[in-house]
Design an enzyme around this catalytic site. Structure first.
Site, PDB file in Angstrom:
ATOM      1  N   HIS A  97    -124.828-100.309  59.903  1.00 12.42           N
ATOM      2  CA  HIS A  97    -124.364 -98.919  59.911  1.00 12.42           C
ATOM      3  C   HIS A  97    -123.689 -98.608  58.589  1.00 12.42           C
ATOM      4  CE1 HIS A  97    -122.851 -95.171  61.597  1.00 12.42           C
ATOM      5  NE2 HIS A  97    -121.743 -95.416  60.917  1.00 12.42           N
ATOM      6  N   ARG A 183    -112.264 -82.747  66.851  1.00  6.91           N
ATOM      7  CA  ARG A 183    -111.560 -83.220  65.648  1.00  6.91           C
ATOM      8  C   ARG A 183    -111.966 -82.395  64.437  1.00  6.91           C
ATOM      9  NH1 ARG A 183    -113.738 -88.899  65.381  1.00  6.91           N
ATOM     10  NH2 ARG A 183    -112.663 -88.989  63.397  1.00  6.91           N
ATOM     11  N   SER A 198    -114.865 -93.911  66.981  1.00  5.51           N
ATOM     12  CA  SER A 198    -116.056 -93.058  67.012  1.00  5.51           C
ATOM     13  C   SER A 198    -117.287 -93.854  66.566  1.00  5.51           C
ATOM     14  CB  SER A 198    -115.822 -91.853  66.093  1.00  5.51           C
ATOM     15  OG  SER A 198    -117.022 -91.179  65.806  1.00  5.51           O
ATOM     16  N   LYS A 202    -120.348 -96.080  69.284  1.00  5.04           N
ATOM     17  CA  LYS A 202    -121.799 -95.872  69.216  1.00  5.04           C
ATOM     18  C   LYS A 202    -122.520 -97.184  68.928  1.00  5.04           C
ATOM     19  CE  LYS A 202    -120.697 -92.326  66.619  1.00  5.04           C
ATOM     20  NZ  LYS A 202    -120.556 -91.139  65.766  1.00  5.04           N
TER      21      LYS A 202
END
Ligand code: URA
Ligand code: CA
Length: 461
Positions: A97, A183, A198, A202
């Site tokens: 990621h 947010r 966050s 995921k």
């Protein structure tokens, strides 16, 4: 309610109201696992309104969260929706990621590269907002490519060829979708525990055993300073480990665009070149480093340097390119693009941007180049806008390079505006002119040569 009362309520095991929980965080006390579960479950169900969640997010912004709270928050968010189990796929499954940069084409390279080493890669990607489309938009610029596999097709692909990239079709982490939107409009995006939970929720929901994070820092990243980048990397790695996954982070420089290409089809071409061993050195180096960590955490190499050496061989002998070909074919794309890049869609016009100055490039602001690509139609400013796959910018002169007046700094790839959805009323030549000026403004020069700052700033595991 005084601090004392919070203590008394806690000792008595009394269930606190939402406003008491907000107060608890506001006054600097850590929330318990059940506090956090109650808050997230209530928010997703709709029993806790946005205004209370906003106040809580702001309290978290100012008071922070410790590692336990961050892990509990992450877990509660994972539990808010569906998750993927990759248990029935043999081997140690890996994922990567990036926190997001300009011209970041690494997924297109790292996925086939690591898969070519026999380590399965199961990658969920997004479309996203920003300078270019997300990885899915880039892949969809390959003729025929299907970036929307069902969960079954995704798992079958990973089982069969060891690699798949798709958007998510099941409802994963709805709590993050809701919280992120909140947010975004309450000035609480840049909170370390909120960012970490966050992203990591995921990643945990996507099911891989190994997670390697590329934490970008610099002008073109949402984190601008090194110490925040290290801090975020450390929290995310801890959160991943607490979630039972092997996790490492690489902190990398995003002061200038990665590689040369910024644009969707342009980045696919760049990925193919890199897999042929003909890519920009910075992009190759980053892909080998991230992949090296994936191999090492998956147990295929004793440490990441050994992993890098294994992957370098797979680049050099063509195996990684072949794996990309296989991935494209398996997802209904035209596999011949890896042999013949002229099969990729291309922009009608290439306009050179020439230097007026002389000197060594001292700065090439990634953010500005990203905005230039976006202005050409490579990215989305709003969620439902269509992108133009062929447009973008290729930078020809990167930081540290000597430039003379008249040298080409970059090329603009553009097509006359034919997309009604993007009908901005701006004439093509006006837009090209604006983009040219933007690119020129991204460049700064100095007289003396200097040492280019390293791309790989550090690693945390
Ligand atoms: N990316 C995410 O997915 N979440 C954040 O909070 C920040 C960046
Ligand atoms: Ca690039």
């Amino acid at each position: 309610m005084a601090d004392q009362t919070i203590n008394v309520l806690e000792r008595a095991g009394t269930v606190m109201t939402v406003s008491e929980l907000i107060l608890k965080k506001r006054n600097g006390y850590p929330l318990t696992c059940s506090d956090i579960e109650h808050l997230i479950a209530g928010y997703v169900k709709g029993t806790i309104p946005d205004y209370q969640m906003s106040a809580l997010a702001m309290a978290i912004y100012f008071r922070g969260m410790n590692e336990e709270e961050t892990a509990h928050l992450t877990r509660a968010m994972v539990n808010s929706g569906d998750t993927i189990s990759l248990m029935d796929i043999p081997g140690i499954k890996t994922d990567k990621h990036s926190t997001g940069g300009v011209g970041d084409t690494t997924t297109l390279i790292v996925v086939p590269l690591v898969a070519a080493a026999g380590v399965p890669v199961a990658k969920l990607s997004g479309r996203g907002l920003g300078h270019t489309g997300g990885t899915l938009d880039k892949l969809e610029s390959i003729p025929g490519f299907c970036a929307e596999l069902t969960l079954n097709e995704f798992k079958t692909a990973v089982k069969k060829i060891g690699a798949a990239v798709t958007g998510q079709t099941i409802e994963m982490v709805p709590a993050d979708k809701m919280l992120y939107a909140l947010r975004d409009v309450t000035a609480t995006v840049d909170s370390m525990p909120l960012i970490a939970s966050s992203i990591m929720s995921k990643k945990l929901a996507a099911g891989a055993d190994v997670i390697v994070l590329d934490v970008k820092v610099g002008d073109g990243a949402f984190i601008k300073d090194h110490s925040s980048a290290f801090e975020l990397a450390r929290i995310m790695v801890e959160t991943g480990k607490k979630g039972g996954r092997q996790t490492a982070a690489v902190i990398t420089n995003m002061d200038q665009p990665l590689g040369r290409a910024v644009g969707n089809a342009l980045e696919v071409e760049e990925a193919v070149l890199t897999l042929r061993g003909e890519g920009p050195p910075d992009l190759e180096e980053l892909c080998l480093t991230l992949g090296g960590w994936m191999l090492s955490l998956a147990g295929k190499a004793s440490e990441h340097e050994e992993g890098k050496a294994i992957l370098k061989k797979l680049l050099d002998n063509g195996s990684a390119l072949l794996k990309f070909r296989e991935l494209i074919q398996n997802q209904s794309g035209d596999p011949l693009v890896v042999e013949d890049l002229s099969l990729m869609p291309r922009a009608e016009k290439q306009v050179p941007v020439k230097s007026k100055a002389e000197g060594f490039v001292s700065s090439l602001k990634a953010e500005v180049i990203g905005q230039a690509a976006m202005k050409l139609g490579a990215g989305r400013e709003k969620k439902d806008l269509r992108i133009d796959p062929v447009v973008g910018v290729t930078v020809e002169k990167k930081i540290g390079t000597m430039v003379k007046p008249g040298d080409i700094l970059a090329h603009i790839h553009t097509s006359p505006e034919k997309e009604p959805a993007r009908n901005t009323g701006i004439e093509d030549h006006e837009r090209i002119n604006d983009v040219q000026n933007m690119i020129l403004s991204a460049y700064e020069f100095q007289n003396e040569p200097f040492e280019v700052p390293p791309l790989i700033i550090g690693c945390i595991k």
